[in-house]
Motif scaffolding. Structure first.
Motif, short mmCIF file in Angstrom:
data_model
loop_
_atom_site.label_atom_id
_atom_site.label_comp_id
_atom_site.label_asym_id
_atom_site.label_seq_id
_atom_site.Cartn_x
_atom_site.Cartn_y
_atom_site.Cartn_z
N ALA A 23 4.23 4.57 6.24
CA ALA A 23 2.92 4.41 6.87
C ALA A 23 2.91 3.22 7.82
N ARG A 24 3.65 2.17 7.47
CA ARG A 24 3.77 0.98 8.33
C ARG A 24 4.98 0.20 7.85
N VAL A 25 5.55 -0.59 8.77
CA VAL A 25 6.70 -1.43 8.44
C VAL A 25 6.35 -2.87 8.82
N VAL A 26 6.51 -3.77 7.84
CA VAL A 26 6.20 -5.19 8.04
C VAL A 26 7.49 -5.98 7.91
N VAL A 27 7.78 -6.82 8.89
CA VAL A 27 9.02 -7.59 8.90
C VAL A 27 8.75 -9.03 8.48
N THR A 28 9.53 -9.51 7.52
CA THR A 28 9.52 -10.92 7.13
C THR A 28 10.95 -11.45 7.21
N GLY A 29 11.14 -12.71 6.85
CA GLY A 29 12.48 -13.28 6.82
C GLY A 29 12.81 -14.02 8.10
N GLY A 30 13.84 -14.85 8.01
CA GLY A 30 14.19 -15.72 9.13
C GLY A 30 14.62 -15.02 10.39
N TRP A 31 15.23 -13.84 10.27
CA TRP A 31 15.74 -13.16 11.48
C TRP A 31 14.62 -12.58 12.32
N THR A 58 19.25 -13.35 5.09
CA THR A 58 20.71 -13.29 4.93
C THR A 58 21.12 -11.98 4.28
N ALA A 59 20.37 -11.58 3.25
CA ALA A 59 20.52 -10.24 2.68
C ALA A 59 19.30 -9.44 3.11
N GLU A 60 19.49 -8.41 3.89
CA GLU A 60 18.35 -7.62 4.36
C GLU A 60 17.98 -6.58 3.32
N ALA A 61 16.68 -6.49 3.02
CA ALA A 61 16.20 -5.54 2.03
C ALA A 61 15.02 -4.77 2.59
N LEU A 62 15.02 -3.45 2.39
CA LEU A 62 13.90 -2.60 2.74
C LEU A 62 13.23 -2.15 1.45
N VAL A 63 11.93 -2.42 1.33
CA VAL A 63 11.18 -2.16 0.10
C VAL A 63 9.99 -1.29 0.45
N SER A 92 5.18 -10.36 9.97
CA SER A 92 4.39 -11.21 9.08
C SER A 92 4.51 -12.67 9.50
N SER A 93 3.43 -13.41 9.35
CA SER A 93 3.45 -14.85 9.64
C SER A 93 3.75 -15.66 8.38
N VAL A 94 3.91 -14.99 7.25
CA VAL A 94 4.14 -15.69 5.98
C VAL A 94 5.58 -16.19 5.92
N GLU A 95 5.76 -17.49 5.66
CA GLU A 95 7.10 -18.05 5.61
C GLU A 95 7.78 -17.83 4.25
N GLU A 96 7.02 -17.89 3.17
CA GLU A 96 7.58 -17.70 1.82
C GLU A 96 6.82 -16.58 1.12
N GLY A 151 0.83 -1.20 0.00
CA GLY A 151 0.00 0.00 0.00
C GLY A 151 0.86 1.25 0.00
N GLN A 152 0.22 2.40 -0.21
CA GLN A 152 0.96 3.66 -0.25
C GLN A 152 1.74 3.88 1.04
N GLY A 153 3.07 4.00 0.91
CA GLY A 153 3.92 4.26 2.06
C GLY A 153 4.25 3.04 2.89
N HIS A 154 3.78 1.84 2.48
CA HIS A 154 4.12 0.64 3.22
C HIS A 154 5.57 0.25 2.95
N GLU A 155 6.22 -0.32 3.97
CA GLU A 155 7.61 -0.74 3.84
C GLU A 155 7.76 -2.17 4.32
N LEU A 156 8.39 -2.98 3.49
CA LEU A 156 8.74 -4.35 3.86
C LEU A 156 10.19 -4.35 4.33
N ASP A 157 10.43 -4.95 5.50
CA ASP A 157 11.80 -5.22 5.95
C ASP A 157 12.00 -6.72 5.84
#
Length: 385
Positions: free
Chosen positions: A327-335, A225-230, A355-359, A215-221
């Motif tokens: 607007a919000r930050v959602v964290v995924t990934g193994g760490w 192993t390679a950290e990406a902010l989107v 996030s509870s999503v594994e893949e 969504g507008q202004g949403h950020e994925l962390d």
């Protein structure tokens, strides 16, 4: 399925045929495991690597890895000829040896057969084509080439000319989630025959979609192993601000969500944490407990995690300075499963959603596939809310 890259005297590469075999193996295994006829397939991928083919669509050279550094001379010439400021403002990229145009110029210089190429596929487009789909290039993946003017979503002729490429070499541009043919290949399970094909865009953007962070202004962390902010935004910033982002190491691309753009910055913080864990000879739970107690290897673990969190925060702030706060930050990934990593992130970023999503990337690609075949609406998602 394993994707085995080769180390050669030139660098890191893989044959286009081997790459397809890995993709086909994964698709077949997934279909057989599910035991159902497949309605649609979404293909997400890295966007920088490509496949040059002749008029009969036979590959003319290996696929060069995006992180391969054989193109150092080409990067230097690009800096001298076009310049980092212009390249950053138009292509939306830091001027470094990651993107397609410098490796394309290297191939023309060192692999004469490539001068006869009639089409250049990105790796996702190559897999789709081999499955029976149309010859197309999805916009977010086109953005990773360095040839695209990311503001106009059209080819940048100066960059094409510099690299020795041309518009006729490029397949037609399409949006993510658009149907681009059906599976007709005999090289995959019959359960896949007739499935609608679509390109699901750049892998980090597919992950953001799978985590419902587009969504507008949403950020994925994406804390792996390679950290990406989107971060997903609209409208695109000015060329000066796009160049400013590029100077901070942040790329700007068309988004997999129509009418939006995507900012992407990465760190090696996750890799540093993995190396520290191996060096300290303990698992994450043990190190997290030691960090909480403030004793033994926990002191070093906390320091490594803090450094990684600071690096991610610097990218986050660089985005904020140009496009405003997230607007919000959602964290995924193994760490995200590490208590110490999350403690460090919350201390710096403030409230976070986990996030509870594994893949997430696979779910994002599947979501675009479901949109492409009409099973869900253009703004709908697969998976639990």
């Amino acid at each position: 399925a394993a994707t085995t890259w080769q180390t050669t005297p030139d660098g890191t590469e893989i044959s286009p045929e081997a790459l397809c075999r890995s993709a086909f193996e994964a698709l077949t295994a997934a279909a057989v495991d599910a035991g159902v006829e497949v309605r649609a397939i979404g293909v997400t991928c890295m966007g920088e690597s490509g496949v040059l083919v002749d008029a009969r669509e036979r590959p003319l050279a290996p696929v060069i890895a995006w992180h391969d550094d054989r193109d150092g001379d080409e990067v230097a010439d690009l800096a001298a000829t076009i310049g980092a400021e212009t390249f950053g403002g138009v292509a939306g990229k830091p001027l470094r040896g990651q993107f397609s145009l410098t490796k394309h110029r290297w191939l023309l210089r060192h692999t004469p057969a490539t001068r006869d190429a009639t089409t250049r596929f990105d790796v996702g487009g190559w897999v789709v084509r081999r499955l029976g789909g149309d010859a197309v290039l999805e916009l977010s993946l086109a953005g990773r080439t360095g040839w695209l003017d990311v503001a106009t979503c059209d080819w940048w002729d100066a960059a094409l000319d510099w690299s020795g490429a041309h518009r006729a070499l490029m397949p037609p541009l399409v949006a993510a989630g658009v149907p681009v043919g059906i599976v007709s290949s005999d090289e995959v399970s019959p359960l896949l025959r007739g499935a609608v094909l679509t390109l699901a865009g750049h892998d980090h953007q597919a992950s953001a979609l799978g985590a419902r962070a587009t969504g507008q202004g949403h950020e994925l962390d994406s804390s792996g192993t390679a950290e990406a902010l989107v971060r997903t935004i609209t409208p695109i910033p000015s060329r000066a601000d796009v160049a400013r982002l590029a100077n901070a190491g942040i790329t700007t691309d068309p988004s997999v969500e129509a009418g939006h753009w995507s900012l992407l910055g990465g760190t090696e913080g996750g890799l540093a944490q993995l190396r520290a864990m191996e060096r300290l000879g303990a698992d994450v739970a043990q190190l997290d407990a030691a960090a909480e107690a403030g004793s033994g290897p926990g002191v070093e673990w906390r320091a490594v995690v803090a450094t990684a969190a600071d690096e991610a925060l610097a990218i986050h702030h660089a985005m904020d300075q140009v496009v405003g706060p997230a607007a919000r930050v959602v964290v995924t990934g193994g760490w995200r499963h590490s208590a110490e990593v999350m403690r460090a992130k919350v201390a710096r970023f403030g409230p976070l959603e986990v996030s509870s999503v594994e893949e997430a990337g696979a779910l994002g690609a599947a979501t675009l596939a479901a949109r492409a075949c009409g099973d869900i609406g253009a703004n709908d998602h697969l998976g639990d809310p």
